[in-house]
Design a protein around this motif. Sequence first.
Motif, PDB file in Angstrom:
ATOM      1  N   PRO A   1      -4.555 -23.984  52.406  1.00 27.02           N
ATOM      2  CA  PRO A   1      -3.210 -23.571  52.827  1.00 27.02           C
ATOM      3  C   PRO A   1      -3.293 -22.408  53.828  1.00 27.02           C
ATOM      4  CG  PRO A   1      -3.459 -23.470  50.409  1.00 27.02           C
ATOM      5  CD  PRO A   1      -4.810 -23.733  50.985  1.00 27.02           C
ATOM      6  N   VAL A   2      -2.247 -22.210  54.600  1.00 26.43           N
ATOM      7  CA  VAL A   2      -2.202 -21.024  55.463  1.00 26.43           C
ATOM      8  C   VAL A   2      -2.163 -19.801  54.548  1.00 26.43           C
ATOM      9  CG1 VAL A   2      -0.824 -19.737  57.145  1.00 26.43           C
ATOM     10  CG2 VAL A   2      -1.106 -22.201  57.397  1.00 26.43           C
TER      11      VAL A   2
ATOM     12  N   ASP B   1       0.863 -25.430  48.325  1.00 22.99           N
ATOM     13  CA  ASP B   1       0.204 -24.136  48.542  1.00 22.99           C
ATOM     14  C   ASP B   1      -0.493 -23.662  47.269  1.00 22.99           C
ATOM     15  OD1 ASP B   1       1.010 -23.991  51.141  1.00 22.99           O
ATOM     16  OD2 ASP B   1       2.696 -22.650  50.778  1.00 22.99           O
TER      17      ASP B   1
ATOM     18  N   ARG C   1       3.413 -30.602  51.373  1.00 18.34           N
ATOM     19  CA  ARG C   1       2.944 -29.252  51.595  1.00 18.34           C
ATOM     20  C   ARG C   1       2.734 -28.565  50.242  1.00 18.34           C
ATOM     21  NH1 ARG C   1       3.466 -24.960  55.244  1.00 18.34           N
ATOM     22  NH2 ARG C   1       2.508 -23.196  54.191  1.00 18.34           N
TER      23      ARG C   1
ATOM     24  N   ASP D   1      10.123 -25.260  57.027  1.00 21.21           N
ATOM     25  CA  ASP D   1      11.544 -24.924  56.949  1.00 21.21           C
ATOM     26  C   ASP D   1      11.770 -23.440  56.688  1.00 21.21           C
ATOM     27  OD1 ASP D   1      10.771 -24.571  54.365  1.00 21.21           O
ATOM     28  OD2 ASP D   1      12.337 -25.815  53.474  1.00 21.21           O
ATOM     29  N   ARG D   2      10.722 -22.627  56.875  1.00 24.91           N
ATOM     30  CA  ARG D   2      10.936 -21.203  56.609  1.00 24.91           C
ATOM     31  C   ARG D   2      10.209 -20.308  57.604  1.00 24.91           C
ATOM     32  NH1 ARG D   2       8.816 -21.165  50.674  1.00 24.91           N
ATOM     33  NH2 ARG D   2       9.720 -23.225  50.920  1.00 24.91           N
TER      34      ARG D   2
ATOM     35  N   LYS E   1      -4.474 -31.505  60.904  1.00 24.23           N
ATOM     36  CA  LYS E   1      -4.408 -32.203  59.613  1.00 24.23           C
ATOM     37  C   LYS E   1      -4.497 -33.700  59.799  1.00 24.23           C
ATOM     38  CE  LYS E   1      -1.840 -28.740  57.110  1.00 24.23           C
ATOM     39  NZ  LYS E   1      -0.525 -28.230  56.736  1.00 24.23           N
TER      40      LYS E   1
ATOM     41  N   ASP F   1      10.618 -27.514  50.970  1.00 24.03           N
ATOM     42  CA  ASP F   1       9.710 -28.580  51.387  1.00 24.03           C
ATOM     43  C   ASP F   1       8.287 -28.349  50.905  1.00 24.03           C
ATOM     44  OD1 ASP F   1       8.811 -26.502  52.923  1.00 24.03           O
ATOM     45  OD2 ASP F   1       8.862 -27.602  54.820  1.00 24.03           O
ATOM     46  N   ARG F   2       8.114 -27.429  49.968  1.00 21.10           N
ATOM     47  CA  ARG F   2       6.747 -27.204  49.510  1.00 21.10           C
ATOM     48  C   ARG F   2       6.658 -26.967  48.009  1.00 21.10           C
ATOM     49  NH1 ARG F   2       5.455 -22.312  53.293  1.00 21.10           N
ATOM     50  NH2 ARG F   2       6.808 -23.636  54.522  1.00 21.10           N
TER      51      ARG F   2
END
Lengths: 496, 496
Positions: free
Chosen positions: B203-204, A40, A38, B69-70, B469, A69-70
């Motif tokens: 990315p979001v 960004d 992940r 995870d967030r 994805k 995790d990113r």
Amino acid sequence: MALSSKYYLEVPAASLDNNKGEIDRINSLLEDFTGIKRIDWPIDLIISSLPVIRSSNGQLTVTACRDGDRLSVISVESGDTRSFHFGIAIDLGTTVVAAELIDLKTGDTLSSEGEINAQVRYGEDLLTRLHFASQGGVNELKSALLDTINKLVDITCKSSGIPSNQISAASIAGNTSMTHLFLGLDPSSIRHEPYVPVVNHVPVLNASEVGLKILPYAPIFIFPSSGSFLGGDLISGVLASGLTKSEKISLLLDIGTNGEMVLGNKDWLLACAGAAGPALEGAVAECATRAKPGAIDRVVIDPTTLEPSFSTIDDKPAIGLCGSGLVDAIAQLYSVGLLDSTGRFVLEKHTTRWQKINHRIAYMLTEERTGNNLPPIYITEKDIQNVLRTKAAMVAALTVLLNSVGISIEEVQKVYTAGSFGIHLSPESSIAIGLYPKLPLNRFIQLGNGSLLGARRVLLDASNIDEAKRIADKITYLELNVHPTFMNLFRSAKYI
Amino acid sequence: MALSSKYYLEVPAASLDNNKGEIDRINSLLEDFTGIKRIDWPIDLIISSLPVIRSSNGQLTVTACRDGDRLSVISVESGDTRSFHFGIAIDLGTTVVAAELIDLKTGDTLSSEGEINAQVRYGEDLLTRLHFASQGGVNELKSALLDTINKLVDITCKSSGIPSNQISAASIAGNTSMTHLFLGLDPSSIRHEPYVPVVNHVPVLNASEVGLKILPYAPIFIFPSSGSFLGGDLISGVLASGLTKSEKISLLLDIGTNGEMVLGNKDWLLACAGAAGPALEGAVAECATRAKPGAIDRVVIDPTTLEPSFSTIDDKPAIGLCGSGLVDAIAQLYSVGLLDSTGRFVLEKHTTRWQKINHRIAYMLTEERTGNNLPPIYITEKDIQNVLRTKAAMVAALTVLLNSVGISIEEVQKVYTAGSFGIHLSPESSIAIGLYPKLPLNRFIQLGNGSLLGARRVLLDASNIDEAKRIADKITYLELNVHPTFMNLFRSAKYI
């Protein structure tokens, strides 16, 4: 791994067989490096990085922040720039803001500077500023603090020859009120029952969000606080001391504007705080000054002649007495018999140093110096009483802490001293007047500015972010003012 | 779980025993609800939410986006507002942008609207716009598209009586060029060898970052593309069809401005694309029009009288022939013997409908209508040849796809039809002229606007983000133009 990381990539040229997006090809390599899927990017950064990416011949250095995790990309540079990798650690002091520019590759400190917090123009002490904040002054206070910080960014960068947009991470510690004001949050609620801050754990933000003039997407870690009374600066100091890493019981004495102490080990942490500092800070003693060039920081009194000798910071002409000089002076006066254990002068003992100033007896460290603007420097019984009150508060607090967990002072294996006084105080003198507990000198470790030191630790090793959170969550605050035995202990500890 | 989630919290009042920060107390409850420890707030949102938090009596609804995870907090409202929970799905069509306002609690579509993409003023077709983009027009094209989208937000909100700041999530699909322009990225590189987009996996982002006028911190999911030719709209259609969920082999025919087809199942996906659409789009046939009120969408020719009858969209006076009407007309002309298999009129067969228009023979669907502004509507051999070329391209492409994996058309269990033509075409007529493969009618499933449908799926179930994805990463693109047998197949498929 540092709070920001740099990755040098050699991105294969696009071809008909590999026409993945330009950003996606970079991300593939970053994933190979980090194992993180992940990744960004802020959309603005994609747009602004394209010319760099396209003119780089595929040789790129990507700066990114690894967070759970990113991976969040912060900047893209052409070529291999891994040796230019910098971060800044900042201590948001109420009086002085301190900063260290750090080489994240080598761990070296490139520049270390302090600046008076520009908020002082809204009030020397915190309470005055908090009152101003509650009257709608939050944004002005925020701007003043930001100006100070950005000035420090500027100064440390200039002295190291590094452009400020090469700073790709910042780690910041301050007390709860300073942290609030830095974020533009009104800290008023902290000072009124039930003493609740807006936020203890601040998410990792980015520089542009908070107005810090470094790389715009640089991550900004702000130390968490615990409740209202244990600030991020104390949590940072605990982190810096490493006391939560050991089985052995240690004590952290943070003596700044506020006096705070933390007792504990890797399993438990107990803390208390109080306005212990002012007596040492320069606001109380008549001839006091901050620890700055010209401040008397060490005093020795000859036991035979009863004459004083002293040193000043940077060997400048003496302008006043800073906290460590004051503590030394009291310890020496007591040692040579000019002071009794209740804090009264022994005037029967003759010395030419006794002089009457403003209808009170004082012990003169310097003579009246006409012809220049330097005032005489002396110490009065009132100054001494103030220090002894602080000492009494410290002793009472420590006793309460020790009693709460049922241990004796001898079980404390290390005493870390930090805070703007902790840095300068002589352990010998501090033990002599009872400000520090009576333990072997080799158990005392001077941390220096613990807040700045902890901030530095996070910059160089971001896993300390989790450790800081654990500390803030684990620490138990002991409220001394409501503690039944505190006042009794305080009263009986007002003697040397 | 929807792309944004709402949590109703009853936050206990602060007390001397629980003086955790106001935000931290909210975060504790969110952690209890979600099991997520890492909760992010933009600092501006903390500041702007404080008055709401403090006046809410502890009863709050927090809207947040769960992402790995967030949890990212999007907004804070007073009281229980869980029944006001909305999202918007958007299809960034080159010609028409479509949007659906969706109740994320019930899954109901509250409003569904389409608007001409305001970019058309810079060029009807994509290539003209891309040329304009490469000349520095990216920001103008971005603004035009954003204006269209924000107009749709406005229209759908007004028609549903919902304030736009109640929309807490958006899901967007478009072809690679439209996605680039939406993000302000120059799509020029997509059109030149080696055909590389700036980014496939976006990315979001959040609404304020992209200029979408909904809740500022609402998450914006943008469908990923694969390479340059398989856009997010196609990936979205594949997701909507569910063909990657089944062992059975299925085919997706997406017939819009471009014709795209995807063959595969849960294990593999093979796709090709080509400019199949124009023949059907209204730009090619002389009397063609887009599928709008008054467009002839169904045609029947009486085998005895050879007279046509037809229906129009919304039963409005006929203004032209849309794609489905054109395909129907060709199928019917062939069926009644007025057209041979090479696409030539059988003029020996007498009917009053043959008329000479502009020196060419046409079959008249309507008569010349003087006295009003409606033109006659007819069909020429040239129109038919254009459709047959499209048909030939589709057939050749499908044959190449099937041959590549060594399967026969009969093994295809489902044919999903999507895209602006896929919605309207009659499967019977499409099979009759060979545009659709000859398979039992019950294997055909009309998806409608697959791009919008997939976007909707993600809004209602964010786990589809990962599925999208996977689809984009898994899909293999087959380049038809360089395929050795494609041109032969194309030439031999130009007959009915």
